[in-house]
Design a protein around this motif. Sequence first.
Motif, PDB file in Angstrom:
ATOM      1  N   ASN A 147       0.878  -1.196   0.028  1.00  0.00           N
ATOM      2  CA  ASN A 147       0.064  -0.137  -0.169  1.00  0.00           C
ATOM      3  C   ASN A 147       0.634   1.279   0.060  1.00  0.00           C
ATOM      4  O   ASN A 147       1.952   1.117   0.353  1.00  0.00           O
ATOM      5  CB  ASN A 147      -0.878   0.105   1.277  1.00  0.00           C
ATOM      6  N   GLY A 148       0.236   2.299  -0.116  1.00  0.00           N
ATOM      7  CA  GLY A 148       1.043   3.528  -0.347  1.00  0.00           C
ATOM      8  C   GLY A 148       1.311   4.080   1.090  1.00  0.00           C
ATOM      9  O   GLY A 148       1.074   3.398   1.926  1.00  0.00           O
ATOM     10  N   GLY A 149       2.308   4.979   1.075  1.00  0.00           N
ATOM     11  CA  GLY A 149       3.006   5.665   2.344  1.00  0.00           C
ATOM     12  C   GLY A 149       4.490   5.479   2.134  1.00  0.00           C
ATOM     13  O   GLY A 149       4.918   5.385   0.792  1.00  0.00           O
ATOM     14  N   VAL A 174       9.724  -3.951  -5.686  1.00  0.00           N
ATOM     15  CA  VAL A 174       8.606  -3.363  -4.713  1.00  0.00           C
ATOM     16  C   VAL A 174       7.856  -2.516  -5.620  1.00  0.00           C
ATOM     17  O   VAL A 174       8.216  -1.634  -6.193  1.00  0.00           O
ATOM     18  CB  VAL A 174       9.354  -2.891  -3.658  1.00  0.00           C
ATOM     19  N   MET A 175       6.581  -2.822  -5.527  1.00  0.00           N
ATOM     20  CA  MET A 175       5.618  -1.875  -6.333  1.00  0.00           C
ATOM     21  C   MET A 175       4.568  -1.339  -5.202  1.00  0.00           C
ATOM     22  O   MET A 175       3.508  -1.867  -4.790  1.00  0.00           O
ATOM     23  CB  MET A 175       4.710  -2.896  -7.401  1.00  0.00           C
ATOM     24  N   VAL A 176       4.717  -0.173  -5.447  1.00  0.00           N
ATOM     25  CA  VAL A 176       3.717   0.710  -4.406  1.00  0.00           C
ATOM     26  C   VAL A 176       2.281   1.186  -5.027  1.00  0.00           C
ATOM     27  O   VAL A 176       2.468   1.754  -6.127  1.00  0.00           O
ATOM     28  CB  VAL A 176       4.460   2.181  -3.978  1.00  0.00           C
ATOM     29  N   ASN A 177       1.137   0.761  -4.469  1.00  0.00           N
ATOM     30  CA  ASN A 177       0.198   0.729  -4.938  1.00  0.00           C
ATOM     31  C   ASN A 177      -0.916   1.784  -4.174  1.00  0.00           C
ATOM     32  O   ASN A 177      -0.650   2.133  -2.929  1.00  0.00           O
ATOM     33  CB  ASN A 177      -0.659  -0.573  -5.071  1.00  0.00           C
ATOM     34  N   LYS A 178      -2.071   2.325  -4.570  1.00  0.00           N
ATOM     35  CA  LYS A 178      -3.085   3.044  -3.976  1.00  0.00           C
ATOM     36  C   LYS A 178      -2.416   4.406  -3.373  1.00  0.00           C
ATOM     37  O   LYS A 178      -2.508   4.574  -2.188  1.00  0.00           O
ATOM     38  CB  LYS A 178      -3.541   2.216  -2.769  1.00  0.00           C
ATOM     39  N   ARG A 184       2.253  11.182  -4.802  1.00  0.00           N
ATOM     40  CA  ARG A 184       3.035  10.172  -5.474  1.00  0.00           C
ATOM     41  C   ARG A 184       4.533  10.502  -5.815  1.00  0.00           C
ATOM     42  O   ARG A 184       5.259   9.466  -5.311  1.00  0.00           O
ATOM     43  CB  ARG A 184       2.117  10.101  -6.632  1.00  0.00           C
ATOM     44  N   GLU A 185       4.821  11.526  -6.138  1.00  0.00           N
ATOM     45  CA  GLU A 185       5.940  11.727  -6.595  1.00  0.00           C
ATOM     46  C   GLU A 185       7.241  11.955  -5.377  1.00  0.00           C
ATOM     47  O   GLU A 185       8.287  11.305  -5.323  1.00  0.00           O
ATOM     48  CB  GLU A 185       6.209  12.837  -7.150  1.00  0.00           C
ATOM     49  N   ARG A 186       6.546  12.753  -4.224  1.00  0.00           N
ATOM     50  CA  ARG A 186       7.453  12.627  -2.906  1.00  0.00           C
ATOM     51  C   ARG A 186       7.511  11.353  -2.380  1.00  0.00           C
ATOM     52  O   ARG A 186       8.727  10.826  -2.139  1.00  0.00           O
ATOM     53  CB  ARG A 186       6.746  13.553  -2.161  1.00  0.00           C
ATOM     54  N   SER A 187       6.598  10.378  -2.148  1.00  0.00           N
ATOM     55  CA  SER A 187       6.516   9.090  -1.640  1.00  0.00           C
ATOM     56  C   SER A 187       7.605   8.229  -2.463  1.00  0.00           C
ATOM     57  O   SER A 187       8.368   7.654  -1.817  1.00  0.00           O
ATOM     58  CB  SER A 187       5.231   8.392  -1.782  1.00  0.00           C
ATOM     59  N   LEU A 188       7.529   8.129  -3.705  1.00  0.00           N
ATOM     60  CA  LEU A 188       8.219   7.512  -4.567  1.00  0.00           C
ATOM     61  C   LEU A 188       9.892   7.776  -4.476  1.00  0.00           C
ATOM     62  O   LEU A 188      10.725   6.838  -4.391  1.00  0.00           O
ATOM     63  CB  LEU A 188       7.836   7.442  -5.972  1.00  0.00           C
ATOM     64  N   VAL A 202      12.029  -0.313  -7.089  1.00  0.00           N
ATOM     65  CA  VAL A 202      10.907   0.443  -6.492  1.00  0.00           C
ATOM     66  C   VAL A 202      10.134   1.122  -7.638  1.00  0.00           C
ATOM     67  O   VAL A 202      10.569   2.043  -8.373  1.00  0.00           O
ATOM     68  CB  VAL A 202      11.413   1.281  -5.458  1.00  0.00           C
ATOM     69  N   THR A 203       9.094   0.839  -7.809  1.00  0.00           N
ATOM     70  CA  THR A 203       8.254   1.363  -8.909  1.00  0.00           C
ATOM     71  C   THR A 203       7.050   1.659  -8.377  1.00  0.00           C
ATOM     72  O   THR A 203       6.418   1.171  -7.149  1.00  0.00           O
ATOM     73  CB  THR A 203       8.221   0.164  -9.962  1.00  0.00           C
ATOM     74  N   SER A 204       6.009   2.232  -9.163  1.00  0.00           N
ATOM     75  CA  SER A 204       4.510   2.530  -8.769  1.00  0.00           C
ATOM     76  C   SER A 204       3.497   1.935  -9.688  1.00  0.00           C
ATOM     77  O   SER A 204       3.694   1.288 -10.801  1.00  0.00           O
ATOM     78  CB  SER A 204       4.396   3.832  -8.693  1.00  0.00           C
TER      79      SER A 204
END
Length: 363
Positions: A147-149, A174-178, A184-188, A202-204
Amino acid sequence: MCKKIFIAATGQHCGKTTISLSLMHLARKKYERVGFIKPIGPKCVEYNGLTMDMDAAMMASVYGLDEDAHLMSPMTLTPGSTRKYLDGKITPEMPRRLITDAIRELERKYDFLIIEGAGHGGVGSVVGANNAQVANMAGAPVLMVTNGGIGNVIDAVELNLALYEREKADVRVVMVNKLLPEKRERSLAYLKKAFDGSSLLVTSAFDYSPILAHPTLQHVAEMLGLPLRGNPDEKSRLCHTIQLGAASSQRVIDHLEDSTLLIVTSSRDELIVTASSLHHIPDFKKRLTGLVISGHAPMSLITQQILDDSKVPYIRVEETSSEVFYRLREHVSKIGPDDREKIELINSTSERYIDFAAIDALL
């Protein structure tokens, strides 16, 4: 040679099935033959005479994989499976043999094989075939969905990585979802910094979407185990908001948000009649997806007739309004084969958000 990918997750409800659907869609643009398997099936349905995991059945239905349905869900955890395994009625070798045999047979048929895990890394441990062990048995590189974060993502990934490393499974993505769009940009950026010393990509994936996160009327009916009455053509309507009809009828009607599922006690004849009578008005219909009518008390005959004549979708339950409300608030929507709107959205959105070429290059 068949390329394989194991879709793992840091926990339930991260979006493994959404990512599997996306990869099926994207892989089919490059590979002629793309297959699917869910080795451990904790949530089962009957499909064409087979007991299968519900996600495997959905994939078979959506992508026309019926001829391989008997291979797509080799180990189902039906009620009593845990006790049978611990009592020795299921041998330790059987789950691993069923899973590996199915994977090997599918490998011979397909150019690209998607292997979807169940829950977090440890699910399946009771039968000696958790996600990390299955990924190792399959010899498949692992894509881990989370999940996101930021902090919670790092914690969850590290916790799961320990198990995959112990089982010598090869986690590569590692794929970050939701994700929240505004973050988005800052979290990634921070997540890539956190895993900079590793070999992980690490991708989204998707931004958080109410359409994907919220249930349809049909999902609500299935979750409650009761029929959906009224207009069957509205079964795919989404329920963005769940509201208790506890105030006066006028106040409830005036404060409905878009796509509301309204829970109303069966003794509230005036509210049921008002909602039913307004159902033909387009603006009101947009705001009211359907009704859940609760309680033991029967509705009056005239109220029942007005309700049925209006064709407003409704579900009749005997639980109290508060009991139903809390059950529904805890419910997380699963994607089914009839959710064409959601599946089409997933497929179209995946082409913008998921870098399939980068993932494919790592396999």
